[in-house]
Enzyme design. Structure first.
Site, PDB file in Angstrom:
ATOM      1  N   GLU A 271      47.240 -19.286  46.919  1.00 14.75           N
ATOM      2  CA  GLU A 271      47.154 -20.625  46.330  1.00 14.75           C
ATOM      3  C   GLU A 271      47.417 -20.578  44.838  1.00 14.75           C
ATOM      4  OE1 GLU A 271      45.368 -24.272  44.599  1.00 14.75           O
ATOM      5  OE2 GLU A 271      44.872 -22.195  44.155  1.00 14.75           O
ATOM      6  N   GLU A 272      47.021 -19.479  44.179  1.00 11.61           N
ATOM      7  CA  GLU A 272      47.102 -19.408  42.723  1.00 11.61           C
ATOM      8  C   GLU A 272      48.507 -19.073  42.215  1.00 11.61           C
ATOM      9  OE1 GLU A 272      44.943 -20.584  40.970  1.00 11.61           O
ATOM     10  OE2 GLU A 272      42.941 -20.242  41.757  1.00 11.61           O
TER      11      GLU A 272
ATOM     12  N   ASP B 284      42.419 -16.096  47.459  1.00  9.45           N
ATOM     13  CA  ASP B 284      42.976 -15.378  46.310  1.00  9.45           C
ATOM     14  C   ASP B 284      42.383 -15.922  45.016  1.00  9.45           C
ATOM     15  OD1 ASP B 284      44.534 -17.742  47.109  1.00  9.45           O
ATOM     16  OD2 ASP B 284      45.789 -17.299  45.362  1.00  9.45           O
TER      17      ASP B 284
END
Length: 468
Positions: free
Chosen positions: A153-154, A90
């Site tokens: 993850e972001e 991502d």
């Protein structure tokens, strides 16, 4: 003992590595909750990138597993112990200000421009090719490798929560994430977002109808916009122009038909872990507005944003500053601002990266002394994480780095959070080199091509040293 020239092996695979990397960078894998459903937990983009990555692994003969489109992995080798490699597909929103299309990768002057080129598709591919070299050369290994890629993850790491709950395997014994910088990141500060809540009322001669800025809590807001009306100074635009000049920010000013005025201030985005590298458009806009004749919650909102949070990257003004000898100082990013006079609940999201010696509750207690309705905490908080220098994982990774670069290895603690902290013995390793230009989370993000190839050789030797 045979010695392998890993750099020469990377050289032979340059075109293949670039072709695979391009196929990932061409996918817009921003999280999109408006299109999320059972099969696309964070929207279709991240799933598309995950599927592409697993397709590449399958092509190269690895057994792959997709855990309900949250995350996936492939495995290599045999053995009792397992090395985990954790990367992510991502990306943060592209935002504005690009010179090229963020999802049409372009190489200019040896730099590869695209969203995700340095965070984290470029490093992921460099690391993938490092392992591919070991596989293709048939080098003898005594441990397993599990290469995991996530899709959130972001934002909130919902991908990894789900993955570990549903994959049916115990966590790897040790590992790293190719999502930061060399020589190594063996410590990461704690990470929590705390929300200041306000009512939407106005009580003064000037009204704040709307105030908004920021895309994500872990990004410095590039710009912010306010809609105001009431008894405004006749020379408001001149005041704004001299404010913008004094602070070196840009602005737009538009008078609406109904006597309302819309003002936007534009600063510079940056990663939320280094708020000092950006110019927070929202706090600058609030600083300009705060002395107009506002009252009530609207005034409190602007006062806190423009007085207390303005350039307060370490929480000094706020009164939450804290420093640890090994982990350094706390940092704060005022990331997302939402105010609407019609709403009962308006917020400012403050993202803290904190060292050992303080905690979210202590920070919250201080925030509660501000003129706010309440303070709430994000559900996903991470505690400070540290793997000592003498751990064989850290020692091996630093030795390989030193051998390949001729530079001295040393430990580093950062405010950013990487998947390295998913494991007790987990670190972040590369792919950025000392002296690199950090464009993560910014417009015109790029990765230096030669650096990516250098990193691939380091990953190849490092993985081999850890599993041989």
């Amino acid at each position: 003992m045979m010695t392998i020239d890993f750099k020469a092996e990377v050289e032979k695979r340059r075109q293949d590595m670039l072709a695979d990397l391009f196929s990932l960078l061409e996918i817009n894998s921003e999280r999109d909750d408006s299109k999320a459903d059972k099969d696309h937990p964070f929207g279709p983009g991240p799933v598309k990138a995950l599927e592409k990555f697993l397709e590449i692994a399958e092509r190269d003969g690895y057994p792959t597993t997709n855990v309900d489109n949250y995350a996936g992995h492939f495995t290599f080798g045999q053995g009792e112990e397992e090395l985990g490699i954790f990367a992510h597909m991502d990306v943060v929103p592209a935002g504005s200000g690009w010179d090229t299309d963020p999802y049409s990768p372009v190489i200019k002057d040896g730099k590869l421009y695209a969203r995700g080129s340095s965070d984290d598709k470029g490093p992921t591919m460099a690391c993938y090719y490092g392992l591919k070299i070991i596989k293709e050369l048939g080098l003898p290994v005594s441990k397993r490798v599990r290469f995991v890629v996530g899709t959130d993850e972001e934002s909130g790491w919902g991908d990894m929560d789900y993955y570990f709950e549903h994959v049916g395997l115990k966590k790897p014994d040790f590992g790293f994430s190719p999502d930061a910088e060399f020589p190594i990141i063996n410590g990461e500060k704690g990470n929590v977002t705390e929300y200041l809540h306000f009512a939407g009322e106005n009580k003064g001669a000037v009204r704040l109808h709307r105030f908004s800025g920021g895309l994500r809590e872990n990004m410095v807001p590039e710009s912010a916009t306010a809609l105001i009306s009431g008894q405004l100074p006749a020379d408001l635009i001149d005041q704004l122009a001299s404010f913008a000049e004094a602070h070196q920010v840009k602005f737009t000013y538009a008078e609406q038909a109904d006597g309302q005025v819309e003002i936007t201030v534009v600063g510079k985005s940056a990663h939320g872990a280094s708020p000092q590298a950006g110019v927070n458009g929202a706090t600058y806009l609030a600083r300009f507005l705060k002395d107009l004749d506002f009252a009530g919650p609207a005034k409190d909102y602007l006062q806190i944003a423009g007085d207390v949070l303005f350039q307060d990257h370490e929480g000094q003004t706020l009164g939450v500053a804290h420093e640890d000898e090994k982990m350094g100082a706390l940092s704060m990013n005022a990331g997302v601002f939402r105010f609407d006079q019609a709403a009962e609940d308006n917020t400012i999201a403050l993202n803290f990266r904190y060292p050992k010696g303080t905690n979210p509750e202590q920070i919250k207690a201080v925030l509660e002394t501000l003129p706010v309705l309440k303070v709430s905490l994000s559900q996903h908080a991470q505690e400070p994480h540290y793997v000592p220098l003498e751990d064989p994982l850290v020692a091996t990774l630093l030795e390989v780095y030193e051998r390949q670069t001729g530079l001295e290895g040393h430990e580093q603690v950062i405010g950013g959070g990487t998947f390295g902290r998913l494991l007790k013995r987990g670190v972040a390793y590369g792919a950025m080199f000392p002296g690199w230009t950090d464009t993560m989370h910014q417009a015109n993000e790029f990765a230096d091509l030669e650096d990516l190839f250098r990193a691939a050789a380091i990953y190849a030797e490092a993985i081999y040293e850890l599993i041989k």
